[in-house]
Design a protein around this motif. Structure first.
Motif, PDB file in Angstrom:
ATOM      1  N   ASP A 221      -0.753   2.055   8.475  1.00  0.00           N
ATOM      2  CA  ASP A 221      -1.009   3.481   8.604  1.00  0.00           C
ATOM      3  C   ASP A 221      -0.133   4.219   7.603  1.00  0.00           C
ATOM      4  N   GLU A 222      -0.712   5.213   6.920  1.00  0.00           N
ATOM      5  CA  GLU A 222       0.042   5.907   5.871  1.00  0.00           C
ATOM      6  C   GLU A 222       1.279   6.630   6.398  1.00  0.00           C
ATOM      7  N   ASP A 223       1.250   7.067   7.650  1.00  0.00           N
ATOM      8  CA  ASP A 223       2.359   7.828   8.197  1.00  0.00           C
ATOM      9  C   ASP A 223       3.389   6.962   8.916  1.00  0.00           C
TER      10      ASP A 223
ATOM     11  N   ARG B  23       0.795  -1.227   0.000  1.00  0.00           N
ATOM     12  CA  ARG B  23       0.000   0.000   0.000  1.00  0.00           C
ATOM     13  C   ARG B  23       0.830   1.280   0.000  1.00  0.00           C
TER      14      ARG B  23
ATOM     15  N   ASN C  81       3.469   0.503   4.347  1.00  0.00           N
ATOM     16  CA  ASN C  81       2.490   1.327   5.065  1.00  0.00           C
ATOM     17  C   ASN C  81       1.175   0.572   5.247  1.00  0.00           C
TER      18      ASN C  81
ATOM     19  N   TYR D 227      -0.099   3.655  -2.795  1.00  0.00           N
ATOM     20  CA  TYR D 227      -1.360   4.392  -2.622  1.00  0.00           C
ATOM     21  C   TYR D 227      -1.136   5.660  -1.812  1.00  0.00           C
ATOM     22  N   TYR D 228      -0.408   5.537  -0.710  1.00  0.00           N
ATOM     23  CA  TYR D 228      -0.212   6.686   0.172  1.00  0.00           C
ATOM     24  C   TYR D 228       0.724   7.726  -0.439  1.00  0.00           C
TER      25      TYR D 228
END
Length: 355
Positions: A202-204, A56, A199, A59-60
């Motif tokens: 979580d994206e961060d 992912r 990720n 995506y982020y």
């Protein structure tokens, strides 16, 4: 073999946009393979989908996700094509769709049902025997588990042959196989573009947790398989029958394998509850979780059975463990266990392209 055209068309639309952008070129094996094409056949998209590990990160990092008009969600598009490809190539086909829709219930009912049958079969226990064989004869176990192991392998072979044709795979070389094994062993495609992890949760937050859990499951499974294979050789070649001591090869391989398998599958289940379902294939979430929980049951029931050796608890734990193992074998061609075989085939196909 028929895959859903709407899923393929959406994946094709997104792949064409990604091919024009090229921002994520170094993220994983998907993007070099994607950028090597100018047009995407159904087979190309199937190959890309099975190369994708759903980390992912792309995506982020993407500037074209919703609310942009392109509304890219490549992890989901590839996840849905990937899952559909397993269903379309599975043999027999209908069982795969059933498991994906109700995986947790199907795995649980099968494991409990088989456990009940094994429990009843203890009424036919042999007059003599040590360890597990005091509850169930060796010949009965072989008669049940040999076909349950070989038939799913045959079904997988039929499925993979169809997949290889779909992705236009050629003659397999030793170099491609070795490169694919190295990539799978390192879980290279879960390291992220800069080696900091993916990720998934979580994206961060970059994390290697998912890669480490996958490695624990992979190496735990291989150790357990090696323990079973070693015990089989000891029994038939050297006449050394179970039960085996704590310092025997089956125990030295099987116990660490069971621990790794338990920890890894529990970690994967936990991570799935934290991840955004919309970035995977939400319609198949139950089937994926059902497979992970079944894997956890196989590992933990095996460890519990080892700890309970010599006690009355064996009469309860042995049927539960055997029921879980039998369910796991029979569901392998239709559960997410099949993804390991498809992913290895995709890595071999990709290695052929890059060599």
């Amino acid at each position: 073999m028929h895959m859903q055209p709407d899923l393929l068309q959406e994946a094709r639309r997104q792949a064409e946009i990604c091919n024009a952008c090229r921002y994520c070129e170094g993220y994983c094996s998907v993007f070099p393979a994607l950028h090597a094409e100018r047009a995407f056949s159904d087979g190309d998209l199937t190959q890309l989908a099975n190369l994708c590990h759903n980390c992912r990160g792309c995506y982020y990092a993407c500037q074209y996700t919703a609310p942009h008009e392109f509304a890219l969600n490549l992890p989901r598009a590839l996840a849905e094509v990937r899952q559909d490809s397993w269903q379309a190539h599975a043999w027999p086909r209908g069982f795969a769709r059933l498991f994906d829709r109700a995986g947790v219930a199907m795995a649980g009912l099968l494991a409990l049902g088989f456990a009940g049958i094994f429990s009843l079969s203890q009424a036919l226990r042999p007059e003599s025997g040590e360890g597990f064989y005091a509850y169930m004869s060796h010949s009965l176990m072989v008669a049940i588990f040999a076909p349950a192991f070989l038939l799913p392998l045959f079904a997988l072979a039929v499925s993979l042959r169809a997949y290889w044709r779909t992705v236009s795979g050629g003659r397999v070389t030793t170099g491609a196989i070795m490169q694919a094994i190295k990539a799978a062993g390192q879980m290279r495609n879960l390291k992220g573009g800069h080696g900091e992890g993916c990720n998934f949760e979580d994206e961060d937050r970059f994390s290697n947790a998912r890669r480490h859990c996958h490695q624990a499951v992979l190496y735990g499974f291989l150790l357990c398989f090696a323990a079973t294979g070693t015990a089989t050789l000891m029994h038939y070649l050297f006449g050394l029958e179970a039960p085996y001591g704590p310092l025997s090869l089956p125990k030295l391989l099987g116990v660490p394998g069971g621990l790794l398998l338990s920890v890894g599958s529990a970690g994967l289940a936990w991570l799935k509850t934290r991840a955004d379902r919309n970035l995977g294939a939400p319609a198949y979430w139950g089937g994926e979780m059902g497979f992970i929980l079944l894997l956890f049951l196989v590992a933990t029931s095996g460890l519990a059975l080892w700890v309970a050796t010599g006690t009355a608890a064996v009469s309860v734990l042995l049927p539960l463990h055997l029921g879980a193992v039998l369910s796991f074998f029979l569901l392998t061609p239709f559960s997410k266990m099949a993804h390991g075989f498809y992913r290895m085939a995709a890595l071999v196909r990709d290695a052929e392209r890059s060599i």
